[in-house]
Design a protein around this motif. Structure first.
Motif, PDB file in Angstrom:
ATOM      1  N   ALA A  42      -5.292 -14.278   7.360  1.00  0.00           N
ATOM      2  CA  ALA A  42      -3.887 -14.621   7.149  1.00  0.00           C
ATOM      3  C   ALA A  42      -3.005 -14.017   8.243  1.00  0.00           C
ATOM      4  CB  ALA A  42      -3.426 -14.125   5.784  1.00  0.00           C
ATOM      5  N   THR A  43      -1.947 -14.735   8.593  1.00  0.00           N
ATOM      6  CA  THR A  43      -0.939 -14.155   9.474  1.00  0.00           C
ATOM      7  C   THR A  43      -0.158 -13.082   8.709  1.00  0.00           C
ATOM      8  OG1 THR A  43       0.798 -15.712   8.815  1.00  0.00           O
ATOM      9  CG2 THR A  43      -0.671 -16.390  10.620  1.00  0.00           C
ATOM     10  N   GLY A  44       0.613 -12.299   9.444  1.00  0.00           N
ATOM     11  CA  GLY A  44       1.434 -11.291   8.785  1.00  0.00           C
ATOM     12  C   GLY A  44       2.395 -11.905   7.787  1.00  0.00           C
ATOM     13  N   ALA A  45       3.015 -13.024   8.175  1.00  0.00           N
ATOM     14  CA  ALA A  45       3.958 -13.689   7.278  1.00  0.00           C
ATOM     15  C   ALA A  45       3.262 -14.222   6.032  1.00  0.00           C
ATOM     16  CB  ALA A  45       4.667 -14.829   8.015  1.00  0.00           C
ATOM     17  N   PHE A  48       2.258 -11.240   3.788  1.00  0.00           N
ATOM     18  CA  PHE A  48       3.441 -10.690   3.138  1.00  0.00           C
ATOM     19  C   PHE A  48       3.835 -11.536   1.929  1.00  0.00           C
ATOM     20  CE2 PHE A  48       8.194 -10.462   2.993  1.00  0.00           C
ATOM     21  CZ  PHE A  48       8.286  -9.159   2.513  1.00  0.00           C
ATOM     22  N   ALA A  49       3.890 -12.852   2.110  1.00  0.00           N
ATOM     23  CA  ALA A  49       4.250 -13.743   1.005  1.00  0.00           C
ATOM     24  C   ALA A  49       3.238 -13.656  -0.126  1.00  0.00           C
ATOM     25  CB  ALA A  49       4.372 -15.182   1.508  1.00  0.00           C
ATOM     26  N   ARG A  50       1.966 -13.598   0.218  1.00  0.00           N
ATOM     27  CA  ARG A  50       0.928 -13.520  -0.818  1.00  0.00           C
ATOM     28  C   ARG A  50       0.958 -12.170  -1.532  1.00  0.00           C
ATOM     29  NH1 ARG A  50      -3.566 -16.618   3.036  1.00  0.00           N
ATOM     30  NH2 ARG A  50      -2.442 -18.613   2.970  1.00  0.00           N
ATOM     31  N   THR A  51       1.296 -11.130  -0.806  1.00  0.00           N
ATOM     32  CA  THR A  51       1.424  -9.815  -1.436  1.00  0.00           C
ATOM     33  C   THR A  51       2.546  -9.816  -2.469  1.00  0.00           C
ATOM     34  OG1 THR A  51       0.568  -8.687   0.530  1.00  0.00           O
ATOM     35  CG2 THR A  51       1.885  -7.373  -0.989  1.00  0.00           C
ATOM     36  N   VAL A  72       2.400  -4.498   5.965  1.00  0.00           N
ATOM     37  CA  VAL A  72       2.690  -5.407   4.867  1.00  0.00           C
ATOM     38  C   VAL A  72       2.978  -4.629   3.588  1.00  0.00           C
ATOM     39  CG1 VAL A  72       1.697  -7.202   3.383  1.00  0.00           C
ATOM     40  CG2 VAL A  72       1.415  -7.327   5.870  1.00  0.00           C
ATOM     41  N   VAL A  73       2.220  -3.584   3.328  1.00  0.00           N
ATOM     42  CA  VAL A  73       2.466  -2.753   2.147  1.00  0.00           C
ATOM     43  C   VAL A  73       3.873  -2.169   2.192  1.00  0.00           C
ATOM     44  CG1 VAL A  73       1.770  -0.667   0.911  1.00  0.00           C
ATOM     45  CG2 VAL A  73       0.021  -2.200   1.833  1.00  0.00           C
ATOM     46  N   LEU A  74       4.249  -1.599   3.318  1.00  0.00           N
ATOM     47  CA  LEU A  74       5.566  -0.985   3.445  1.00  0.00           C
ATOM     48  C   LEU A  74       6.680  -2.021   3.324  1.00  0.00           C
ATOM     49  CD1 LEU A  74       4.785   1.504   6.358  1.00  0.00           C
ATOM     50  CD2 LEU A  74       5.200   2.099   3.954  1.00  0.00           C
ATOM     51  N   ALA A  75       6.483  -3.179   3.937  1.00  0.00           N
ATOM     52  CA  ALA A  75       7.504  -4.223   3.867  1.00  0.00           C
ATOM     53  C   ALA A  75       7.653  -4.755   2.444  1.00  0.00           C
ATOM     54  CB  ALA A  75       7.149  -5.366   4.822  1.00  0.00           C
ATOM     55  N   ALA A  76       6.529  -4.933   1.746  1.00  0.00           N
ATOM     56  CA  ALA A  76       6.595  -5.419   0.368  1.00  0.00           C
ATOM     57  C   ALA A  76       7.267  -4.404  -0.546  1.00  0.00           C
ATOM     58  CB  ALA A  76       5.188  -5.740  -0.136  1.00  0.00           C
ATOM     59  N   ARG A  77       6.973  -3.142  -0.331  1.00  0.00           N
ATOM     60  CA  ARG A  77       7.633  -2.097  -1.124  1.00  0.00           C
ATOM     61  C   ARG A  77       9.136  -2.081  -0.857  1.00  0.00           C
ATOM     62  NH1 ARG A  77       4.484   3.589  -1.472  1.00  0.00           N
ATOM     63  NH2 ARG A  77       2.995   3.013  -3.089  1.00  0.00           N
ATOM     64  N   GLU A  78       9.494  -2.262   0.399  1.00  0.00           N
ATOM     65  CA  GLU A  78      10.914  -2.301   0.753  1.00  0.00           C
ATOM     66  C   GLU A  78      11.618  -3.462   0.062  1.00  0.00           C
ATOM     67  OE1 GLU A  78      14.451  -1.098   2.565  1.00  0.00           O
ATOM     68  OE2 GLU A  78      12.524  -0.049   2.438  1.00  0.00           O
ATOM     69  N   ARG A  79      10.896  -4.537  -0.166  1.00  0.00           N
ATOM     70  CA  ARG A  79      11.432  -5.707  -0.842  1.00  0.00           C
ATOM     71  C   ARG A  79      11.481  -5.505  -2.365  1.00  0.00           C
ATOM     72  NH1 ARG A  79      11.727 -11.057   0.971  1.00  0.00           N
ATOM     73  NH2 ARG A  79      11.987 -10.074   3.006  1.00  0.00           N
ATOM     74  N   GLY A  80      10.898  -4.421  -2.839  1.00  0.00           N
ATOM     75  CA  GLY A  80      10.932  -4.126  -4.262  1.00  0.00           C
ATOM     76  C   GLY A  80       9.676  -4.485  -5.016  1.00  0.00           C
ATOM     77  N   ALA A  81       8.647  -4.958  -4.321  1.00  0.00           N
ATOM     78  CA  ALA A  81       7.392  -5.316  -4.984  1.00  0.00           C
ATOM     79  C   ALA A  81       6.620  -4.058  -5.356  1.00  0.00           C
ATOM     80  CB  ALA A  81       6.545  -6.183  -4.063  1.00  0.00           C
ATOM     81  N   ARG A  82       5.909  -4.135  -6.475  1.00  0.00           N
ATOM     82  CA  ARG A  82       5.051  -3.018  -6.859  1.00  0.00           C
ATOM     83  C   ARG A  82       3.697  -3.184  -6.172  1.00  0.00           C
ATOM     84  NH1 ARG A  82       3.230  -0.229 -12.632  1.00  0.00           N
ATOM     85  NH2 ARG A  82       1.424   0.822 -11.731  1.00  0.00           N
ATOM     86  N   VAL A  83       3.523  -2.464  -5.087  1.00  0.00           N
ATOM     87  CA  VAL A  83       2.251  -2.393  -4.379  1.00  0.00           C
ATOM     88  C   VAL A  83       1.864  -0.926  -4.386  1.00  0.00           C
ATOM     89  CG1 VAL A  83       0.996  -2.885  -2.260  1.00  0.00           C
ATOM     90  CG2 VAL A  83       2.915  -4.342  -2.928  1.00  0.00           C
ATOM     91  N   ASP A  84       0.751  -0.620  -5.047  1.00  0.00           N
ATOM     92  CA  ASP A  84       0.413   0.773  -5.320  1.00  0.00           C
ATOM     93  C   ASP A  84      -0.226   1.489  -4.147  1.00  0.00           C
ATOM     94  OD1 ASP A  84       1.123   0.991  -8.250  1.00  0.00           O
ATOM     95  OD2 ASP A  84      -0.195  -0.744  -8.285  1.00  0.00           O
TER      96      ASP A  84
END
Length: 215
Positions: A42-45, A48-51, A72-84
């Motif tokens: 997968a590309t970064g984009a 990120f969307a799948r995460t 991707v983990v850091l960006a998803a967390r910044e967006r408010g997603a729960r990525v442990d």
């Protein structure tokens, strides 16, 4: 992070993502304790969307980690997603750097397939790594460049040489689960047995039953 490591679902990029969402939902409902999104093509984009999407599917019902991509983990967390947390391989970003950026509350796994890898893990400051992914147990088509299979006995020898929890991975099916637990596994990680199943929930139930039988 303290987590139940007993049953990991590692996703298969060959499965269409719409189907993968359903598989993850069914698997988590049936008792998977960790979901790892692994999608190296997968590309970064795309990743990120799948995460973000799978974080919504998991919805805090179990631990959710991403393979390889700390950005991707850091960006998803910044967006408010729960990525442990994250699972890293030997050639990925150094695991101590990931821990420094994610903080002490994250779940950080590291692939370790040889005595040298275990020695490197032992040399890290305590708390850097939460668990080691040890394999492959059997030959597997999901990772064509895998090292020589360890089998249950080879896994047992490695697990006995470290104080870190060891999660067995690679070609595992239901019949391997109880022997691996008796060999010292803190958990098992499964790709094809769940992702290729017509009824993922029933497979997870069978894996959980086998894990209990190995106690």
């Amino acid at each position: 992070m303290t987590a139940d490591l007993s049953l990991h679902l590692v996703t298969d990029h060959r499965v269409p993502f719409a189907r993968l969402r359903d598989i993850v939902d069914q698997a988590v409902s049936a008792g998977v304790t960790v979901v790892q999104l692994r999608d190296k093509p997968a590309t970064g984009a795309e990743l990120f969307a799948r995460t973000l999407d799978l974080a919504d599917v998991v919805a805090g019902r179990c631990a959710f980690v991403v393979d390889d991509r700390l950005d991707v983990v850091l960006a998803a967390r910044e967006r408010g997603a729960r990525v442990d947390g994250i699972h890293l391989g030997q050639s990925d970003l150094p695991v101590d750097a990931a821990r420094a950026l994610l903080g002490p509350g994250a779940l950080v796994g590291w692939t370790a397939n040889t005595p040298a890898h275990l020695a490197a893990a032992a040399a890290l400051p305590p708390g850097t790594v939460d668990y080691l992914g040890v394999g492959v147990i059997r030959a597997t088509a999901t990772k064509p460049d895998h090292p020589s299979p360890l089998g249950v006995d080879g896994f047992a020898a490695l697990a006995a040489s470290t104080s870190l929890p060891c999660v067995a991975i690679g070609g595992i099916d239901v019949g391997d689960v109880a022997p691996l637990r008796r060999a010292g596994a803190a958990g098992v990680a499964v790709v094809s047995a769940i992702c290729a199943a017509g009824d993922p929930g029933s497979v997870v139930a069978a894996l959980r039953a086998a894990w209990g039988a190995g106690a």
